[in-house]
Scaffold this motif. Structure first.
Motif, PDB file in Angstrom:
ATOM      1  N   THR A  25       1.397   6.731  -7.294  1.00  0.00           N
ATOM      2  CA  THR A  25      -0.093   7.269  -7.674  1.00  0.00           C
ATOM      3  C   THR A  25       0.038   8.864  -7.090  1.00  0.00           C
ATOM      4  O   THR A  25       0.042   9.461  -7.754  1.00  0.00           O
ATOM      5  CB  THR A  25      -1.063   6.685  -7.074  1.00  0.00           C
ATOM      6  N   ASP A  26       1.087   9.233  -5.924  1.00  0.00           N
ATOM      7  CA  ASP A  26       0.990  10.995  -5.735  1.00  0.00           C
ATOM      8  C   ASP A  26       2.274  11.157  -6.289  1.00  0.00           C
ATOM      9  O   ASP A  26       2.257  11.893  -6.800  1.00  0.00           O
ATOM     10  CB  ASP A  26       1.646  10.664  -4.270  1.00  0.00           C
TER      11      ASP A  26
ATOM     12  N   VAL B  69       1.350  -1.164  -0.080  1.00  0.00           N
ATOM     13  CA  VAL B  69      -0.038   0.054   0.278  1.00  0.00           C
ATOM     14  C   VAL B  69       0.423   1.501  -0.367  1.00  0.00           C
ATOM     15  O   VAL B  69       0.478   2.466  -0.771  1.00  0.00           O
ATOM     16  CB  VAL B  69      -0.567   0.191   1.620  1.00  0.00           C
ATOM     17  N   GLN B  70       1.970   1.271   1.148  1.00  0.00           N
ATOM     18  CA  GLN B  70       2.770   1.978   1.039  1.00  0.00           C
ATOM     19  C   GLN B  70       3.362   2.880  -0.286  1.00  0.00           C
ATOM     20  O   GLN B  70       3.741   3.789  -1.146  1.00  0.00           O
ATOM     21  CB  GLN B  70       3.838   1.922   2.094  1.00  0.00           C
TER      22      GLN B  70
ATOM     23  N   GLN C 137      -9.091  -0.043  -0.182  1.00  0.00           N
ATOM     24  CA  GLN C 137      -7.711   0.480  -0.047  1.00  0.00           C
ATOM     25  C   GLN C 137      -6.933   1.025  -1.416  1.00  0.00           C
ATOM     26  O   GLN C 137      -6.576   2.380  -1.348  1.00  0.00           O
ATOM     27  CB  GLN C 137      -7.555   0.168   0.701  1.00  0.00           C
ATOM     28  N   SER C 138      -7.300  -0.397  -1.886  1.00  0.00           N
ATOM     29  CA  SER C 138      -6.258  -0.024  -3.173  1.00  0.00           C
ATOM     30  C   SER C 138      -6.614   0.984  -4.307  1.00  0.00           C
ATOM     31  O   SER C 138      -6.362   2.117  -4.385  1.00  0.00           O
ATOM     32  CB  SER C 138      -6.762  -1.256  -3.564  1.00  0.00           C
TER      33      SER C 138
ATOM     34  N   GLY D  45       0.818   3.951  -2.721  1.00  0.00           N
ATOM     35  CA  GLY D  45       0.460   4.993  -2.420  1.00  0.00           C
ATOM     36  C   GLY D  45       1.639   6.323  -3.183  1.00  0.00           C
ATOM     37  O   GLY D  45       1.954   7.449  -3.583  1.00  0.00           O
TER      38      GLY D  45
ATOM     39  N   SER E  90      -6.277   4.631  -2.377  1.00  0.00           N
ATOM     40  CA  SER E  90      -4.735   4.807  -2.345  1.00  0.00           C
ATOM     41  C   SER E  90      -4.332   5.104  -4.287  1.00  0.00           C
ATOM     42  O   SER E  90      -3.123   5.618  -4.090  1.00  0.00           O
ATOM     43  CB  SER E  90      -3.537   3.508  -2.256  1.00  0.00           C
TER      44      SER E  90
END
Length: 275
Positions: A72-73, A65-66, A94-95, A69, A98
Motif C-alpha cells: 500500500t505504501d 502486516v509488513q 491494524q489491516s 504495508g 496499514s
C-alpha cells in the motif's frame, strides 16, 4: 468487450490460495499470480500491475502486516482486500491502518467476495476519473424533498411536518423543515413553535451567515427538527425571489441530512425554485 479485472492472490497457504483462485475464476476474474508474503509479493505486483490484490492475514502478524504495508505504501493506487479467519477488532483495525481497502472474514462466500471486489474497483475507477478531471468534485449536500400540491387544504403541511419528525426521531437524521407557503405558512402553528426569525430574514442576511450563525434563524422543535418558519407578514415575501430560495435551500442542504420544503397550493417562482 469489457476488460477482465486481473488479480494477484497473496496467501502462503497453498490450499487456501487454491480455493480463493477457484472462487475468483467462477466470478470471471483473471488470477495472474499467486505468492506468499515478503518481497516477492511486492515484486509481482510492481511488475504485473494487477487491478487488485487479495491477501490473507493470519497470526503471526509480522510478515503479513509488513507485506501489506509495503504494497500500500509502494503502490498506493493498488487496492488490497484482506481476508482472514480472525474477526477481532485489533486485527481489522491494524489491516485498515496499514492501507487495506476491505476486510473479509473466512470462510469466504462468492457473493460477499464479488460485492467487495466490485465496490473497491468502482471506487478506484471514480478516483481515477476525478484525477483526470472527468468527474466534478463532490459537493456535500443532503437530500431535498419538496412537498407540493396543486391546491391548498390537502394536507401538505401535515405530510411535511410528519415526515420531518419521522426522519429526525426514527431515522436519527438531521432535518430542516422550511415553510415556503407564501399564502398561509402555518408550519409554526402545526409544530407549536414561536416565530422570531423567518426565511425572509435568512435570505436577506445570507451573505453574512455561516454554519454557526445559521442556527440563529432556525427554531429547534422538541423532536429535533430544525424549522425555518414563513414570515408573519405576507408582505415580506415580495422581497424574496427564486434565487433567494435556491441559496437558502443550498445552505441548509450543506448542513442537514434532509431538507423538507412545504410549498403553497399554487405554482409560482418560489415553487419552481424549490422543485
Amino acid at each position: 468487450m469489457a476488460r477482465v479485472p486481473q488479480v494477484i492472490v497473496v496467501d502462503p497457504d497453498r490450499e487456501s490460495a487454491g480455493e480463493v483462485q477457484k472462487m475468483l475464476n467462477m466470478l470471471g476474474l483473471s488470477v495472474i499470480a499467486s505468492t506468499g508474503y515478503g518481497v516477492e509479493a511486492f515484486t509481482l505486483a510492481f511488475q504485473l500491475k494487477p487491478d487488485i490484490v487479495l491477501m490473507r492475514i493470519e497470526e503471526p502478524l509480522v510478515r503479513p502486516v509488513q507485506t501489506l504495508g509495503r504494497l500500500t505504501d509502494g503502490l498506493p493506487d493498488l487496492p488490497v482486500i484482506v481476508y482472514s479467519t480472525e474477526a477481532n477488532i485489533r486485527l481489522m483495525r491494524q489491516s485498515m491502518v496499514s492501507g487495506a481497502s476491505d476486510y473479509l472474514q473466512e470462510p469466504l462466500s462468492k457473493d460477499e467476495l464479488e460485492s467487495s471486489i466490485m465496490r473497491v474497483l468502482e471506487r478506484k475507477e471514480r478516483e481515477a476519473m476525478r484525477r483526470r478531471g472527468e468527474l466534478e468534485d463532490p459537493v456535500p449536500q443532503g437530500t431535498i424533498i419538496t412537498i407540493f400540491g396543486a391546491k391548498g387544504g390537502i394536507g401538505k403541511t401535515t405530510i411535511a411536518s410528519n415526515l420531518a419528525v419521522a426522519l429526525a426521531t426514527e431515522a436519527h437524521q438531521t432535518v430542516a423543515l422550511v415553510d415556503m407557503d407564501t399564502r398561509f405558512g402555518d408550519v409554526a402553528i402545526t409544530m407549536d413553535i414561536p416565530v422570531e426569525r423567518s426565511i425572509a430574514d435568512l435570505a436577506r442576511n445570507l451573505d453574512s451567515v455561516d454554519r454557526n450563525t445559521l442556527r440563529d434563524y432556525l427554531v429547534r422543535h422538541e423532536s429535533g427538527v430544525y424549522i425555518l418558519p414563513a414570515p408573519t407578514r405576507p408582505s415580506d415575501w415580495r422581497n424574496l425571489h427564486a434565487q433567494h430560495i435556491r441559496d437558502v435551500v443550498d445552505v441548509l442542504a450543506q448542513t442537514h441530512d434532509f431538507v423538507i420544503l412545504d410549498t403553497p397550493g399554487t405554482f409560482n417562482e418560489i415553487v419552481a425554485a424549490a422543485i
